[in-house]
Design a protein around this motif. Structure first.
Motif, short mmCIF file in Angstrom:
data_model
loop_
_atom_site.label_atom_id
_atom_site.label_comp_id
_atom_site.label_asym_id
_atom_site.label_seq_id
_atom_site.Cartn_x
_atom_site.Cartn_y
_atom_site.Cartn_z
N GLU A 148 2.51 1.49 -3.52
CA GLU A 148 1.45 2.24 -4.57
C GLU A 148 1.13 3.89 -4.18
N ARG A 149 1.16 3.95 -2.98
CA ARG A 149 0.80 5.51 -2.65
C ARG A 149 1.96 6.47 -3.00
N VAL A 150 3.25 5.90 -2.98
CA VAL A 150 4.21 6.70 -3.35
C VAL A 150 4.29 6.70 -4.86
N HIS A 206 1.69 11.66 -10.33
CA HIS A 206 1.14 13.06 -10.28
C HIS A 206 2.05 14.21 -10.48
N GLY A 239 2.01 6.37 -7.04
CA GLY A 239 0.87 7.17 -7.46
C GLY A 239 1.25 8.79 -7.27
N VAL A 240 1.89 9.16 -6.06
CA VAL A 240 2.25 10.67 -5.97
C VAL A 240 3.36 10.97 -7.14
N ASP A 248 0.90 -1.18 -0.32
CA ASP A 248 0.12 0.19 -0.09
C ASP A 248 0.97 1.10 0.10
N ASP A 249 1.98 1.33 0.94
CA ASP A 249 2.86 2.65 0.83
C ASP A 249 3.61 2.73 -0.48
#
Length: 85
Positions: free
Chosen positions: A74-76, A82, A78-79, A71-72
């Motif tokens: 994927e979040r990184v 963007h 994703g950031v 999850d971490d």
């Protein structure tokens, strides 16, 4: 009806900032309160399985850590995507 003086002053300031009457602000606030309390009563109860329950998920601590790390990641990622866009 009695209203706390500080709350009333805040409502007046909000109305002035938004070009609205105090009456319309108070009506909207009351309407939102009534809609919110009605909405929560109508929602069906959801029973989620608990880890360790007979019909619940059986995850090891290692599996939980792997999911959290994924999850971490994927979040990184994703950031960063963007930021590059």
């Amino acid at each position: 009806m009695r209203i706390d003086e500080t709350l009333l002053n805040e409502a007046k300031a909000y109305a002035a900032r938004n070009g609205r009457s105090l009456n319309s602000v108070m009506e909207d606030a009351l309407r939102q309160l009534l809609n919110r309390s009605t909405g929560t009563v109508e929602r069906p109860q959801i029973n989620l399985p608990l880890s360790g329950a007979e019909d619940g998920p059986t995850l090891t601590w290692h599996e939980i850590q792997e999911m959290l790390e994924l999850d971490d990641i994927e979040r990184v990622v994703g950031v960063r995507q963007h930021e590059d866009a």
